[in-house]
Design an enzyme around this catalytic site. Structure first.
Site, PDB file in Angstrom:
ATOM      1  N   ASP A   1       0.780  -1.240   0.000  1.00  0.00           N
ATOM      2  CA  ASP A   1       0.000   0.000   0.000  1.00  0.00           C
ATOM      3  C   ASP A   1       0.811   1.290   0.000  1.00  0.00           C
ATOM      4  OD1 ASP A   1      -2.628  -1.057  -0.097  1.00  0.00           O
ATOM      5  OD2 ASP A   1      -2.380  -1.741   1.968  1.00  0.00           O
TER       6      ASP A   1
ATOM      7  N   ASP B   1      -6.384  -4.320  -6.594  1.00  0.00           N
ATOM      8  CA  ASP B   1      -6.125  -2.990  -6.045  1.00  0.00           C
ATOM      9  C   ASP B   1      -4.678  -2.538  -6.287  1.00  0.00           C
ATOM     10  OD1 ASP B   1      -7.916  -4.739  -4.692  1.00  0.00           O
ATOM     11  OD2 ASP B   1      -8.114  -3.399  -2.989  1.00  0.00           O
TER      12      ASP B   1
HETATM   13  N1  GLY Z   1      -7.417  -1.456  -1.200  1.00  0.00           N
HETATM   14  C1  GLY Z   1      -8.326  -1.861  -0.208  1.00  0.00           C
HETATM   15  C2  GLY Z   1      -9.732  -1.569  -0.531  1.00  0.00           C
HETATM   16  O1  GLY Z   1     -10.051  -1.111  -1.611  1.00  0.00           O
HETATM   17  O2  GLY Z   1     -10.551  -1.817   0.340  1.00  0.00           O
END
Ligand code: GLY
Length: 387
Positions: free
Chosen positions: A112, A170
């Site tokens: 992240d 993601d």
């Molecule tokens: N990247 C985590 C979410 O979209 O919840």
């Protein structure tokens, strides 16, 4: 008397609904930006040093430590607001909440860091040219690529022992930081890793209809796909709204940097698939296949991410430009309406209501979330700069 009151209420609602529908997009953007500035200034007062906003729901404000994947969104929102207004107080707050993320440039426990550092330091560098910010971004890229495995051709998302080598869709979002840095520093290795990750995602994460699986587990020894499943969606074979949104944004962004037509085709395919599932007001159900549609919850965060991505994609898609812009406009109008846009002094000082974080985990269900705010303001800024 009761009947008269009811009739009056209906009339007032109808008038205000018409007024909302008639508002120009410029007026909407300026109105929202003003409200957002006040929300952000108030939010700062509810945060201790070393904390970042997480969600507001059921009358409760919840914050979180800076390692939480969302810590870059609040400062990132303020960078956009500073860009929009030149407000010096917002600039000071953007700097303060960006700079407390400095230790994250070495944080390697998940993927992240791209969200965290590029929304904050990335926007900060874009607007100030601060060399110290550039150094943080450069270090963050070096940290992120320690999670890359050339056999899989992907950056690992999560380290949980539930999986051998988990990659979620993601993760496309974290490539923006790598691609930006690769271009700026002419770094072929960063470019290669980001492009390879995008190509692996394109090859393995998508179904025929351009919808994507949330999580793939790989065998790190030979790159074989072991599992295709969901974590935050309704079912393994369903279309989790935010996952579709991340894919759309990610491949649009990859086309921006590479001009590779395969990414453009992918982004357009995802866009058309998403649009086919949107309800009339443009805000997606939290999962396109949620069993209780039309009663299912909406996810404002997915709506905001999709709107922002569609505005960018419209610039690369002359033949589909009007279609993409009209969907994005519908989404932004809905998000700027009373149902979603929170008045100043409410909603835990978040801008938007009604997002869904992780419904199957019963976490952050129908709440305010920082990334909904970030992509909403980004989308409005993109709209304002449309030619
Ligand atoms: N990247 C985590 C979410 O979209 O919840």
């Amino acid at each position: 008397m009761k009947k008269l009151l009811l009739a009056l209420t209906v009339a007032v609602c109808a008038i205000s609904a018409t007024a909302e529908a008639k508002e120009s997009m410029t007026t909407i953007a300026n109105r929202v930006i003003k409200i957002a500035v006040d929300h952000c200034k108030n939010m700062d007062k509810s945060l201790e040093p070393g904390r970042s906003p997480r969600y507001y729901g059921d009358g409760k404000f919840v914050d979180k430590n800076l390692e939480w994947w969302c810590s870059g969104f609040y400062p990132g929102t303020m960078w956009y607001l500073y860009e929009a207004t030149g407000d010096e107080q917002i600039l000071a707050l953007a700097r303060k909440h960006t700079e407390q993320l400095a230790p994250l440039q070495w944080y390697n426990k998940n993927h992240d860091i791209g969200f965290q550092i590029f929304c904050s330091y990335g926007n900060g560098y874009r607007l100030t040219g601060d060399k110290a910010y550039e150094k943080v971004i450069s270090n963050a890229c070096a940290t992120l690529i320690t999670r890359y495995n050339p056999t899989v051709g992907s950056i690992r998302s999560w380290d949980s022992r539930k999986w051998k080598y988990a990659v979620i869709v993601d993760n496309m979002m974290n490539l923006e930081m790598l691609m930006w840095r690769a271009k700026k520093a002419r770094d072929k290795n960063l470019h290669h890793i980001a492009v390879t990750h995008a190509n692996t995602t394109l090859r393995n994460h998508f179904r025929e209809d351009f919808s994507s699986y949330h999580l793939l587990d790989y065998n790190p020894e030979n790159g074989e796909v072991l599992i295709r499943q969901t974590v935050q969606g309704y079912a393994d074979e369903s279309r989790w709204a935010r996952g579709q949104a991340w894919g759309l944004y990610g491949f649009t962004m990859m086309y921006r940097f590479t001009k590779d037509k395969a990414y453009l085709r992918q982004a357009q395919g995802i866009a058309d698939m998403i649009i086919s599932y949107l309800p009339k007001d443009g805000i997606p159900y939290w999962d396109f296949n949620a069993p209780d549609i039309p009663k299912a919850l909406r996810d404002a965060s997915a709506g905001a991410i999709i709107a922002s991505a569609l505005i960018e994609l419209s610039e690369y898609s002359p033949e589909k430009r009007e279609r993409y812009l009209s969907v994005a406009e519908r989404q932004l109008r809905t998000l700027s309406s009373k149902r979603y846009l929170a008045p100043v002094g409410t909603n835990g000082n978040f801008i938007l209501r009604h997002s869904v974080g992780h419904l199957p985990g019963n976490s952050e269900v129908d709440v305010a979330l920082t990334y909904a705010d970030y992509y909403f303001i980004e989308a409005l800024m993109r709209w304002k700069s449309l030619k």
